[in-house]
Design a protein around this motif. Sequence first.
Motif, PDB file in Angstrom:
ATOM      1  N   GLU A 166       3.994  12.777  16.036  1.00 19.33           N
ATOM      2  CA  GLU A 166       4.481  13.875  15.431  1.00 19.33           C
ATOM      3  C   GLU A 166       3.448  15.604  14.869  1.00 19.33           C
ATOM      4  OE1 GLU A 166       6.997  14.456  12.774  1.00 19.33           O
ATOM      5  OE2 GLU A 166       7.171  13.718  14.467  1.00 19.33           O
ATOM      6  N   HIS A 167       1.949  14.690  15.410  1.00 20.96           N
ATOM      7  CA  HIS A 167       0.982  15.267  15.389  1.00 20.96           C
ATOM      8  C   HIS A 167       0.932  16.516  16.217  1.00 20.96           C
ATOM      9  CE1 HIS A 167      -1.797  14.808  12.301  1.00 20.96           C
ATOM     10  NE2 HIS A 167      -1.967  13.091  12.374  1.00 20.96           N
ATOM     11  N   LYS A 168       1.778  16.208  17.542  1.00 18.44           N
ATOM     12  CA  LYS A 168       1.612  16.689  18.863  1.00 18.44           C
ATOM     13  C   LYS A 168       2.662  17.289  18.735  1.00 18.44           C
ATOM     14  CE  LYS A 168       2.284  16.329  24.025  1.00 18.44           C
ATOM     15  NZ  LYS A 168       2.279  15.084  25.172  1.00 18.44           N
ATOM     16  N   ARG A 169       3.921  17.039  18.123  1.00 13.84           N
ATOM     17  CA  ARG A 169       5.338  18.347  18.326  1.00 13.84           C
ATOM     18  C   ARG A 169       5.030  18.711  17.473  1.00 13.84           C
ATOM     19  NH1 ARG A 169       9.023  18.502  15.039  1.00 13.84           N
ATOM     20  NH2 ARG A 169       8.219  17.000  13.116  1.00 13.84           N
ATOM     21  N   THR A 170       4.152  18.628  16.000  1.00  7.00           N
ATOM     22  CA  THR A 170       4.605  20.242  15.159  1.00  7.00           C
ATOM     23  C   THR A 170       3.188  20.902  15.976  1.00  7.00           C
ATOM     24  OG1 THR A 170       2.397  18.991  13.569  1.00  7.00           O
ATOM     25  CG2 THR A 170       5.284  18.737  13.795  1.00  7.00           C
ATOM     26  N   SER A 171       1.500  20.181  16.179  1.00  8.74           N
ATOM     27  CA  SER A 171       1.110  21.912  17.024  1.00  8.74           C
ATOM     28  C   SER A 171       1.521  22.229  18.437  1.00  8.74           C
ATOM     29  CB  SER A 171      -0.392  20.611  17.367  1.00  8.74           C
ATOM     30  OG  SER A 171       0.084  19.638  18.467  1.00  8.74           O
ATOM     31  N   GLY A 172       2.529  21.712  19.089  1.00  9.34           N
ATOM     32  CA  GLY A 172       2.807  21.843  19.899  1.00  9.34           C
ATOM     33  C   GLY A 172       3.557  23.542  20.301  1.00  9.34           C
ATOM     34  N   LEU A 227       1.045  -0.605   0.019  1.00  8.10           N
ATOM     35  CA  LEU A 227      -0.223  -0.168  -0.197  1.00  8.10           C
ATOM     36  C   LEU A 227       0.908   0.953   0.188  1.00  8.10           C
ATOM     37  CD1 LEU A 227      -2.730  -1.475   2.748  1.00  8.10           C
ATOM     38  CD2 LEU A 227      -3.370  -1.291   0.624  1.00  8.10           C
ATOM     39  N   TYR A 228       0.413   1.880  -0.905  1.00 12.80           N
ATOM     40  CA  TYR A 228       1.066   3.857  -1.034  1.00 12.80           C
ATOM     41  C   TYR A 228       0.560   4.935   0.212  1.00 12.80           C
ATOM     42  CZ  TYR A 228       3.939   7.377  -3.544  1.00 12.80           C
ATOM     43  OH  TYR A 228       4.708   8.168  -3.903  1.00 12.80           O
ATOM     44  N   PHE A 229       0.875   5.310   0.375  1.00 17.58           N
ATOM     45  CA  PHE A 229      -0.045   6.015   1.301  1.00 17.58           C
ATOM     46  C   PHE A 229       0.726   7.559   1.821  1.00 17.58           C
ATOM     47  CE2 PHE A 229       1.575   3.290   4.480  1.00 17.58           C
ATOM     48  CZ  PHE A 229       1.949   4.748   5.620  1.00 17.58           C
ATOM     49  N   ALA A 230       0.073   8.839   1.577  1.00 17.74           N
ATOM     50  CA  ALA A 230       0.563   9.630   2.205  1.00 17.74           C
ATOM     51  C   ALA A 230       0.381  10.365   3.597  1.00 17.74           C
ATOM     52  CB  ALA A 230       0.352  10.938   0.965  1.00 17.74           C
ATOM     53  N   THR A 231       1.246  11.113   4.445  1.00 22.71           N
ATOM     54  CA  THR A 231       0.605  11.565   5.746  1.00 22.71           C
ATOM     55  C   THR A 231       1.156  12.578   5.693  1.00 22.71           C
ATOM     56  OG1 THR A 231       3.510  11.751   6.668  1.00 22.71           O
ATOM     57  CG2 THR A 231       2.208   9.313   6.536  1.00 22.71           C
ATOM     58  N   PRO A 232       0.600  13.924   6.837  1.00 25.70           N
ATOM     59  CA  PRO A 232       0.789  15.040   6.578  1.00 25.70           C
ATOM     60  C   PRO A 232       2.697  15.759   7.153  1.00 25.70           C
ATOM     61  CG  PRO A 232      -0.825  14.969   7.798  1.00 25.70           C
ATOM     62  CD  PRO A 232      -0.422  13.530   7.454  1.00 25.70           C
ATOM     63  N   PHE A 233       3.714  14.583   6.753  1.00 25.72           N
ATOM     64  CA  PHE A 233       4.556  14.323   7.465  1.00 25.72           C
ATOM     65  C   PHE A 233       5.483  13.966   6.593  1.00 25.72           C
ATOM     66  CE2 PHE A 233       1.586  13.699  10.839  1.00 25.72           C
ATOM     67  CZ  PHE A 233       2.399  14.846  11.693  1.00 25.72           C
TER      68      PHE A 233
END
Length: 384
Positions: free
Chosen positions: A378-384, A320-326
């Motif tokens: 990553e969500h926590k790191r980038t939003s904080g 499977l091939y997928f994109a993420t926000p990071f």
Amino acid sequence: MSRLDTHNPDLQRLARPQVRQLASYNAGLSAETVRERYGLQRVAKLGSNENPLGPAPAVSTAMAQACAQVALYPDANCGLLRQALAKKLQVPTDHLVFGNGSEDLLSIISRVFLDHGDEVVTVVPSFGLHFIYPIAAGAQVIGVPMRADGSFDVPAMLAALSSKTRLLMFSCPSNPVGTTLNAAELGQLLAALPADCLLVFDEAYYEYAQHEADYPDCLGIIQASGKPFVLLRTFSKAYALAGLRIGYGIVSDPLLADLIDRLRTPFNINRVAQAAALAALADEAHLNRGLAHVASERTRMAQALAQLEVHAVPSHANFLYFATPFEAEALNLALLAEGVIVKPWREARYTRYLRVSIGSVEDNDLFLAALAKVLATEHKRTSG
């Protein structure tokens, strides 16, 4: 003092310019390397599209018997395997070529059919060797981006073809995306092939796609076109012989096989690999068990990814091939620390994409749990 000590030459200049500009192929890390580097006991190796079920039971017996004769050179013609494949595929025996993995054949094809100033048309994101080998031969590679939904942009591929195009080379199902052409799209490409252009149709993941309702009989369509072609397949994936390195090609004319054979090493398929491939080919039941496992787990993993708000491209392959926000490389390093090997994509415009192989249920679960953890971090790191 030696002459090297005196002059200290730039050793890169010893290589051809085409080689100096090449990037190394991203072959990924081994499970052993990750265990040692991170001090782990459990590693899920999901970066190289290997078969978690392993080879057919008869393969180990065939290999042991072949080992008794390793003092002798193997059959340079792959005679027994050639006959078995020709019967299965319903092609003449002289329409087959063999490589030390299908990558070996990609290298040979590039050296046989390409020269300086020639052009190759492929797609991006791509299997890296579809770029590396043609560039090393002196050709220019034109990469046609796939559409945002992961489908082939056939009009753009047609527009890229020219009188300089010597190879149209791409994988179907696509590696790394997993999508495929339909019969009409394949027909359009075949009809538009320029004179003196060879189609190199890389069907390494054919077995996983063959039973899908919308996957066409690509070999039959290409054969009926009357155009020159080499269609590549492999024993590495569905047949689980990746460690033995054996692939093959089906050609449109025996002359193409002869030209390819002129540049392959005489004994490029070792005796053990030939015996293993013959045994694997004979066990259809084991093959089908592996295909069923992939189909089931691929669906489950895609659904689980969607729950993480990560949406994989619909795939007909064993990945499977997928994109993420990071950035994929950052996620890759975090996943390695969790004992999960995937493949981060490094081509420009695709550096937020990851490809994950369909492994065992246990390895897939480890991946999904690890991905959920690193995404949350990553969500926590980038939003904080």
